[in-house]
Design a protein around this motif. Structure first.
Motif, PDB file in Angstrom:
ATOM      1  N   ALA A 119       0.826  -1.206   0.000  1.00 26.42           N
ATOM      2  CA  ALA A 119       0.000   0.000   0.000  1.00 26.42           C
ATOM      3  C   ALA A 119       0.862   1.258   0.000  1.00 26.42           C
ATOM      4  O   ALA A 119       0.565   2.241  -0.693  1.00 26.42           O
ATOM      5  N   VAL A 120       1.942   1.234   0.763  1.00 23.33           N
ATOM      6  CA  VAL A 120       2.835   2.394   0.817  1.00 23.33           C
ATOM      7  C   VAL A 120       3.498   2.622  -0.533  1.00 23.33           C
ATOM      8  O   VAL A 120       3.637   3.758  -0.997  1.00 23.33           O
ATOM      9  N   ARG A 121       3.894   1.551  -1.181  1.00 25.92           N
ATOM     10  CA  ARG A 121       4.478   1.688  -2.519  1.00 25.92           C
ATOM     11  C   ARG A 121       3.450   2.293  -3.483  1.00 25.92           C
ATOM     12  O   ARG A 121       3.772   3.170  -4.289  1.00 25.92           O
ATOM     13  N   ALA A 122       2.204   1.838  -3.388  1.00 21.95           N
ATOM     14  CA  ALA A 122       1.143   2.384  -4.238  1.00 21.95           C
ATOM     15  C   ALA A 122       0.949   3.874  -3.984  1.00 21.95           C
ATOM     16  O   ALA A 122       0.677   4.645  -4.913  1.00 21.95           O
ATOM     17  N   ALA A 123       1.093   4.292  -2.728  1.00 24.75           N
ATOM     18  CA  ALA A 123       0.979   5.716  -2.404  1.00 24.75           C
ATOM     19  C   ALA A 123       2.096   6.513  -3.062  1.00 24.75           C
ATOM     20  O   ALA A 123       1.882   7.640  -3.528  1.00 24.75           O
ATOM     21  N   GLY A 124       3.289   5.955  -3.114  1.00 25.25           N
ATOM     22  CA  GLY A 124       4.393   6.612  -3.798  1.00 25.25           C
ATOM     23  C   GLY A 124       4.141   6.742  -5.289  1.00 25.25           C
ATOM     24  O   GLY A 124       4.410   7.783  -5.900  1.00 25.25           O
ATOM     25  N   VAL A 125       3.613   5.687  -5.894  1.00 31.24           N
ATOM     26  CA  VAL A 125       3.262   5.717  -7.318  1.00 31.24           C
ATOM     27  C   VAL A 125       2.227   6.807  -7.577  1.00 31.24           C
ATOM     28  O   VAL A 125       2.326   7.566  -8.552  1.00 31.24           O
ATOM     29  N   ALA A 126       1.220   6.895  -6.707  1.00 28.08           N
ATOM     30  CA  ALA A 126       0.144   7.878  -6.897  1.00 28.08           C
ATOM     31  C   ALA A 126       0.676   9.303  -6.839  1.00 28.08           C
ATOM     32  O   ALA A 126       0.231  10.179  -7.595  1.00 28.08           O
ATOM     33  N   LEU A 127       1.649   9.573  -5.954  1.00 28.35           N
ATOM     34  CA  LEU A 127       2.215  10.919  -5.898  1.00 28.35           C
ATOM     35  C   LEU A 127       2.973  11.242  -7.188  1.00 28.35           C
ATOM     36  O   LEU A 127       2.899  12.363  -7.696  1.00 28.35           O
ATOM     37  N   ALA A 128       3.683  10.251  -7.737  1.00 29.08           N
ATOM     38  CA  ALA A 128       4.371  10.474  -9.009  1.00 29.08           C
ATOM     39  C   ALA A 128       3.379  10.788 -10.119  1.00 29.08           C
ATOM     40  O   ALA A 128       3.610  11.676 -10.949  1.00 29.08           O
ATOM     41  N   HIS A 129       2.253  10.076 -10.144  1.00 30.51           N
ATOM     42  CA  HIS A 129       1.221  10.355 -11.144  1.00 30.51           C
ATOM     43  C   HIS A 129       0.643  11.754 -10.943  1.00 30.51           C
ATOM     44  O   HIS A 129       0.364  12.465 -11.923  1.00 30.51           O
ATOM     45  N   LEU A 130       0.450  12.150  -9.684  1.00 32.05           N
ATOM     46  CA  LEU A 130      -0.052  13.486  -9.394  1.00 32.05           C
ATOM     47  C   LEU A 130       0.905  14.555  -9.930  1.00 32.05           C
ATOM     48  O   LEU A 130       0.480  15.521 -10.567  1.00 32.05           O
ATOM     49  N   HIS A 131       2.188  14.378  -9.685  1.00 31.08           N
ATOM     50  CA  HIS A 131       3.168  15.352 -10.164  1.00 31.08           C
ATOM     51  C   HIS A 131       3.179  15.429 -11.685  1.00 31.08           C
ATOM     52  O   HIS A 131       3.263  16.526 -12.260  1.00 31.08           O
ATOM     53  N   ALA A 132       3.073  14.292 -12.336  1.00 34.48           N
ATOM     54  CA  ALA A 132       3.059  14.293 -13.799  1.00 34.48           C
ATOM     55  C   ALA A 132       1.822  15.005 -14.332  1.00 34.48           C
ATOM     56  O   ALA A 132       1.894  15.770 -15.306  1.00 34.48           O
ATOM     57  N   ALA A 133       0.678  14.771 -13.693  1.00 35.51           N
ATOM     58  CA  ALA A 133      -0.571  15.377 -14.157  1.00 35.51           C
ATOM     59  C   ALA A 133      -0.610  16.875 -13.879  1.00 35.51           C
ATOM     60  O   ALA A 133      -1.192  17.647 -14.644  1.00 35.51           O
ATOM     61  N   ALA A 134       0.026  17.298 -12.782  1.00 37.01           N
ATOM     62  CA  ALA A 134      -0.040  18.702 -12.378  1.00 37.01           C
ATOM     63  C   ALA A 134       1.025  19.568 -13.033  1.00 37.01           C
ATOM     64  O   ALA A 134       0.931  20.800 -12.991  1.00 37.01           O
ATOM     65  N   ALA A 135       2.018  18.940 -13.642  1.00 39.73           N
ATOM     66  CA  ALA A 135       3.183  19.687 -14.124  1.00 39.73           C
ATOM     67  C   ALA A 135       2.830  20.783 -15.119  1.00 39.73           C
ATOM     68  O   ALA A 135       3.472  21.834 -15.139  1.00 39.73           O
ATOM     69  N   ASP A 136       1.828  20.555 -15.937  1.00 42.17           N
ATOM     70  CA  ASP A 136       1.504  21.520 -16.995  1.00 42.17           C
ATOM     71  C   ASP A 136       0.229  22.312 -16.722  1.00 42.17           C
ATOM     72  O   ASP A 136      -0.238  23.050 -17.590  1.00 42.17           O
ATOM     73  N   LEU A 137      -0.330  22.168 -15.534  1.00 41.26           N
ATOM     74  CA  LEU A 137      -1.566  22.884 -15.230  1.00 41.26           C
ATOM     75  C   LEU A 137      -1.271  24.344 -14.868  1.00 41.26           C
ATOM     76  O   LEU A 137      -0.225  24.651 -14.295  1.00 41.26           O
ATOM     77  N   PRO A 138      -2.196  25.245 -15.190  1.00 43.10           N
ATOM     78  CA  PRO A 138      -1.994  26.656 -14.829  1.00 43.10           C
ATOM     79  C   PRO A 138      -2.001  26.848 -13.318  1.00 43.10           C
ATOM     80  O   PRO A 138      -2.722  26.156 -12.595  1.00 43.10           O
ATOM     81  N   THR A 139      -1.179  27.760 -12.870  1.00 45.86           N
ATOM     82  CA  THR A 139      -1.042  27.990 -11.425  1.00 45.86           C
ATOM     83  C   THR A 139      -1.751  29.240 -10.942  1.00 45.86           C
ATOM     84  O   THR A 139      -1.782  29.503  -9.735  1.00 45.86           O
ATOM     85  N   ALA A 140      -2.322  30.009 -11.851  1.00 40.39           N
ATOM     86  CA  ALA A 140      -2.959  31.282 -11.464  1.00 40.39           C
ATOM     87  C   ALA A 140      -4.031  31.036 -10.403  1.00 40.39           C
ATOM     88  O   ALA A 140      -4.882  30.164 -10.546  1.00 40.39           O
TER      89      ALA A 140
END
Length: 323
Positions: free
Chosen positions: A143-164
């Protein structure tokens, strides 16, 4: 809903007093009546019952039942945060569209994901679907490993989103990471964990500048904000601290705080740390320079987490052994 359904998340204030002082309601019945009215008028949803209300700082979370579903309603009373909360609600909609496991706020009848209603004061209202699950068990390696994977996916998805909007009324972190960590080093903490303090000092003297750009990060990724179904992450919760910073800051904060829960504040075990980082690295490749700064941030945050006085949970020993 009965008064026993009103409680504080981590503060020790008297809940009815906090409800009155922070949100302007004389009792739970008045708060429930207002909430029912707002959700019906703005979202077109009929509330059958309000099961409980949890207060944390200037936010309240209500669990409500409708005739077809259960919802989570977040109410905020700090007006200076309203524009930021609206921006975060829109970001969650964008993240949900990528398939990331988040409880995206439901659009109101007017299309807004966050509505401001006025009682004796303005209150921000966000309505989200209730996701069933259990908080992350940091003793479960898979489960902890899955949580690490999910954070990586979050970072990838958020990288190009507008920050305004997300950083409105928040201090920007110092872009000079070396200066930020040097300024924030606690001398007392370094004395209690001297090996960790010495290692951090060496890193800050030797590390080359980081070679990646800041982007949107969660900023409070811990076990209490990760909802699991078995060993699968079904929802990443509580994006209220979302900001723009380097992803290694987010990873380091998660590593240090993963096992902390409300009024229980334990350090992450070495095993949980290793599994979490293995999961993250399996989906989010860090550059060599990022790896160096990740270690520095972990040491810095660990030293900053040392409690004053007694240390019953063993933070000093954990920091000395690299958490």
């Amino acid at each position: 809903m009965f008064p026993s359904g009103l409680s504080m998340l981590w503060e020790r204030d008297h809940p009815p007093d906090a409800l009155r002082a922070r949100f302007g309601f004389t009792d739970v019945d008045e708060a429930t009546g207002w909430l029912t009215s707002v959700i019906g008028r703005e979202w077109g949803v009929s509330v059958v019952d309000c099961e409980r209300v949890l207060i944390s700082d200037h936010n309240a979370i209500a669990w409500v039942r409708t005739d077809t579903s259960r919802l989570v309603v977040k109410v905020g009373s700090r007006a200076s945060a309203f524009e930021r909360l609206a921006a975060i609600a829109d970001v969650l909609g964008d993240l949900d569209a990528t398939g990331l496991p988040v409880a995206a706020p439901l659009p109101s009848i007017g299309g807004a994901r966050r509505v401001v209603d006025h009682t004796d004061r303005p209150l921000s209202v966000v309505v989200q679907p209730l996701v069933e699950g259990d908080l992350l068990d940091t003793s479960d390696a898979v489960a902890v490993r899955a949580a690490g994977v999910a954070l990586a996916h979050l970072h990838a998805a958020a990288a190009d989103l507008p920050t305004a909007g997300v950083t409105i009324n928040r201090s920007d972190p110092d872009p000079d990471l070396r200066r930020r960590l040097l300024t924030g080093v606690d001398a007392a903490g370094s004395e209690r964990a001297p090996r960790a303090g010495a290692r951090l000092a060496r890193l800050l003297a030797e590390l080359p500048d980081i070679d990646t750009a800041p982007h949107l990060i969660h900023s409070d990724y811990r076990g209490t904000n990760i909802l699991m179904s078995g060993r699968r992450v079904v929802a990443i919760l509580d994006f209220d601290e979302m900001t723009v910073d380097h992803r290694v800051y987010d990873v380091a904060r998660a590593v240090v705080n993963l096992a902390t829960r409300f009024r229980s504040w334990r350090p992450t075990t070495p095993e949980a740390r290793a599994h979490f980082l293995a999961g993250y690295r399996s989906r989010g490749v860090l550059t060599k320079r990022e790896e160096g700064w990740l270690e520095a941030f972990i040491l810095w945050m660990g030293l900053g987490a040392l409690p004053p006085g007694d240390d019953p949970d063993g933070w000093a020993a954990a920091v000395e052994h690299g958490l």
